[in-house]
Design a protein around this motif. Sequence first.
Motif, PDB file in Angstrom:
ATOM      1  N   LEU A   1       0.851  -1.185   0.000  1.00 26.33           N
ATOM      2  CA  LEU A   1       0.000   0.000   0.000  1.00 26.33           C
ATOM      3  C   LEU A   1       0.888   1.236   0.000  1.00 26.33           C
ATOM      4  N   GLY A   2       0.453   2.260  -0.680  1.00 25.75           N
ATOM      5  CA  GLY A   2       1.204   3.510  -0.712  1.00 25.75           C
ATOM      6  C   GLY A   2       0.668   4.501   0.303  1.00 25.75           C
ATOM      7  N   VAL A   3       1.556   5.302   0.849  1.00 19.47           N
ATOM      8  CA  VAL A   3       1.161   6.383   1.754  1.00 19.47           C
ATOM      9  C   VAL A   3       1.829   7.671   1.286  1.00 19.47           C
ATOM     10  N   VAL A   4       1.034   8.701   1.091  1.00 19.47           N
ATOM     11  CA  VAL A   4       1.538  10.016   0.713  1.00 19.47           C
ATOM     12  C   VAL A   4       1.519  10.914   1.945  1.00 19.47           C
ATOM     13  N   THR A   5       2.643  11.541   2.241  1.00 16.88           N
ATOM     14  CA  THR A   5       2.702  12.498   3.336  1.00 16.88           C
ATOM     15  C   THR A   5       3.275  13.809   2.819  1.00 16.88           C
ATOM     16  N   THR A   6       3.166  14.836   3.642  1.00 18.89           N
ATOM     17  CA  THR A   6       3.764  16.127   3.298  1.00 18.89           C
ATOM     18  C   THR A   6       5.115  16.289   3.978  1.00 18.89           C
ATOM     19  N   GLY A   7       5.605  15.227   4.600  1.00 15.35           N
ATOM     20  CA  GLY A   7       6.892  15.306   5.268  1.00 15.35           C
ATOM     21  C   GLY A   7       6.844  16.081   6.569  1.00 15.35           C
ATOM     22  N   SER A   8       5.648  16.233   7.127  1.00 17.04           N
ATOM     23  CA  SER A   8       5.500  17.033   8.330  1.00 17.04           C
ATOM     24  C   SER A   8       6.097  16.315   9.537  1.00 17.04           C
ATOM     25  N   TYR A   9       6.825  17.068  10.352  1.00 19.27           N
ATOM     26  CA  TYR A   9       7.371  16.541  11.597  1.00 19.27           C
ATOM     27  C   TYR A   9       6.366  16.672  12.738  1.00 19.27           C
ATOM     28  N   LEU A  10       5.229  17.307  12.485  1.00 21.05           N
ATOM     29  CA  LEU A  10       4.261  17.576  13.540  1.00 21.05           C
ATOM     30  C   LEU A  10       3.652  16.288  14.080  1.00 21.05           C
ATOM     31  N   PHE A  11       3.190  16.346  15.312  1.00 18.39           N
ATOM     32  CA  PHE A  11       2.754  15.152  16.017  1.00 18.39           C
ATOM     33  C   PHE A  11       1.598  14.444  15.315  1.00 18.39           C
ATOM     34  N   GLY A  12       0.562  15.192  14.911  1.00 18.83           N
ATOM     35  CA  GLY A  12      -0.608  14.559  14.315  1.00 18.83           C
ATOM     36  C   GLY A  12      -0.300  13.754  13.063  1.00 18.83           C
TER      37      GLY A  12
ATOM     38  N   LEU B   1       5.507  14.496  -0.519  1.00 19.65           N
ATOM     39  CA  LEU B   1       5.251  15.540  -1.508  1.00 19.65           C
ATOM     40  C   LEU B   1       6.310  16.629  -1.414  1.00 19.65           C
ATOM     41  N   ARG B   2       6.854  17.006  -2.563  1.00 14.64           N
ATOM     42  CA  ARG B   2       7.791  18.129  -2.589  1.00 14.64           C
ATOM     43  C   ARG B   2       7.067  19.447  -2.364  1.00 14.64           C
ATOM     44  N   SER B   3       5.884  19.552  -2.917  1.00  9.63           N
ATOM     45  CA  SER B   3       5.058  20.735  -2.714  1.00  9.63           C
ATOM     46  C   SER B   3       3.595  20.296  -2.782  1.00  9.63           C
TER      47      SER B   3
ATOM     48  N   GLU C   1      -1.614  -1.609  -4.251  1.00 14.11           N
ATOM     49  CA  GLU C   1      -3.028  -1.943  -4.374  1.00 14.11           C
ATOM     50  C   GLU C   1      -3.936  -0.766  -4.056  1.00 14.11           C
ATOM     51  N   GLY C   2      -3.470   0.126  -3.215  1.00 18.89           N
ATOM     52  CA  GLY C   2      -4.243   1.298  -2.849  1.00 18.89           C
ATOM     53  C   GLY C   2      -3.335   2.307  -2.182  1.00 18.89           C
ATOM     54  N   VAL C   3      -3.858   3.507  -1.965  1.00 17.17           N
ATOM     55  CA  VAL C   3      -3.042   4.609  -1.442  1.00 17.17           C
ATOM     56  C   VAL C   3      -3.796   5.312  -0.322  1.00 17.17           C
ATOM     57  N   VAL C   4      -3.044   5.661   0.726  1.00 20.10           N
ATOM     58  CA  VAL C   4      -3.536   6.533   1.795  1.00 20.10           C
ATOM     59  C   VAL C   4      -2.842   7.880   1.647  1.00 20.10           C
ATOM     60  N   VAL C   5      -3.609   8.944   1.687  1.00 18.51           N
ATOM     61  CA  VAL C   5      -3.055  10.295   1.605  1.00 18.51           C
ATOM     62  C   VAL C   5      -3.305  11.007   2.925  1.00 18.51           C
ATOM     63  N   ILE C   6      -2.230  11.290   3.645  1.00 19.92           N
ATOM     64  CA  ILE C   6      -2.344  12.078   4.869  1.00 19.92           C
ATOM     65  C   ILE C   6      -2.340  13.534   4.437  1.00 19.92           C
TER      66      ILE C   6
ATOM     67  N   VAL D   1      -8.097   5.210  -3.253  1.00 23.73           N
ATOM     68  CA  VAL D   1      -7.396   6.191  -2.430  1.00 23.73           C
ATOM     69  C   VAL D   1      -8.268   6.554  -1.236  1.00 23.73           C
ATOM     70  N   VAL D   2      -7.662   6.572  -0.056  1.00 28.91           N
ATOM     71  CA  VAL D   2      -8.321   7.060   1.154  1.00 28.91           C
ATOM     72  C   VAL D   2      -7.578   8.293   1.634  1.00 28.91           C
ATOM     73  N   VAL D   3      -8.307   9.371   1.851  1.00 28.49           N
ATOM     74  CA  VAL D   3      -7.713  10.632   2.278  1.00 28.49           C
ATOM     75  C   VAL D   3      -7.964  10.821   3.775  1.00 28.49           C
ATOM     76  N   VAL D   4      -6.888  11.102   4.506  1.00 28.88           N
ATOM     77  CA  VAL D   4      -7.002  11.363   5.940  1.00 28.88           C
ATOM     78  C   VAL D   4      -7.082  12.868   6.123  1.00 28.88           C
ATOM     79  N   ALA D   5      -8.304  13.368   6.276  1.00 28.87           N
ATOM     80  CA  ALA D   5      -8.506  14.809   6.375  1.00 28.87           C
ATOM     81  C   ALA D   5      -9.893  15.094   6.903  1.00 28.87           C
ATOM     82  N   ALA D   6     -10.002  16.177   7.657  1.00 29.41           N
ATOM     83  CA  ALA D   6     -11.292  16.606   8.198  1.00 29.41           C
ATOM     84  C   ALA D   6     -11.971  17.510   7.176  1.00 29.41           C
ATOM     85  N   ILE D   7     -12.641  16.890   6.204  1.00 30.65           N
ATOM     86  CA  ILE D   7     -13.294  17.631   5.127  1.00 30.65           C
ATOM     87  C   ILE D   7     -14.787  17.697   5.433  1.00 30.65           C
ATOM     88  N   PRO D   8     -15.374  18.882   5.539  1.00 29.40           N
ATOM     89  CA  PRO D   8     -16.792  18.970   5.900  1.00 29.40           C
ATOM     90  C   PRO D   8     -17.725  18.356   4.869  1.00 29.40           C
TER      91      PRO D   8
END
Length: 337
Positions: free
Chosen positions: A68-79, A103-105, A124-129, A148-155
């Motif tokens: 499985l693939g995971v996309v991150t923004t490279g954030s060092y933040l706790f969450g 992600l580079r940008s 087989e699938g991707v998670v996007v933080i 693709v599953v997106v981890v985000a608080a989208i209203p």
Amino acid sequence: MAGDSRPPGMNDVARAAGLSHQTVSRVLNDHPNVRPETRDRVLEAIARLGYRRNSAARALVTRRSGTLGVVTTGSYLFGPSRTLVGIEEAAREAGYFLSVATLRSVDAESMHEVLEHFMDQAVEGVVVIAPHADVVEAVRTFGEGLPVVVVAAIPDPPETVTTVSVDQELGARLVVRHLAGLGHREVVHLAGPADWLDARARVVGWAAESAALGLHVGEPIEGDWTAERGYVVGQDLVRDGVPTAVFAANDQLALGLLRAFHEAGLVVPRDVSVVGFDDVPGASNFIPPLTTVRQGFAYLGARIIATLLASLDGRPADDSTSPPDLVLRSSTARPRG
């Protein structure tokens, strides 16, 4: 290829077949929108060059690569970082490996490049933080049939995007409810960055619950995620008039507030109550121990993987939010007087 000692790669296959790299990737990953004659050209080039890629070969035969693939923004933040750990633990328990790309940008082109990279790997699938709104839009426009599953608080997420998240709005409501129950008539909110979806959701929850309980609702204070910003805001509040309660959008902001109030001779929570968000390691050892919102990242990771695997199996995906918990410690109390 004469005199070239390196094994043939996908670009060699694309040149030999007279097709694009993307088309070869789609054939190797068995995407449905490929014409039979195109598929035959790619397979003929693969056989002629002796191209081998274990993950792709396995995917062509079994339809499963075990990755499985995971996309991150490279954030060092706790969450975001703790979310990644929760996803890895849940994926491993389910028998999957993770391939992580940063992600580079934060834009559609970078997101599409990363998703194409994962297609090359036959994931087989991707998670996007995805803490940023632009990331969600980039996923929505990809449209290649990769789950693709997106981890985000989208209203109001698009129908084509499956989301999983902790209920950020509820977390903020729990904070306001707690402070109002102690007798505070206003809860000042030090917000996170405006371009972060979780920060936006916390602002919405804070404002809505404050209004529902008849509290005064001012403008949120602009912030980021750093203790340094919390410290500066705390100094500003000391100078301009300290409220009875402050809700910080994360624990680092709260830590900065605590320092500023301490240096000004204020006692928390006697003079001002402070609440954070995240329950970072060590929050129970702040002075005083911090009341905060715990997100439950292990449970979140398990839900993310379960949702992605449900999509892979053609089952309905549970895209409901996970409830957070308010952890009560000694940084909150009834207001003086």
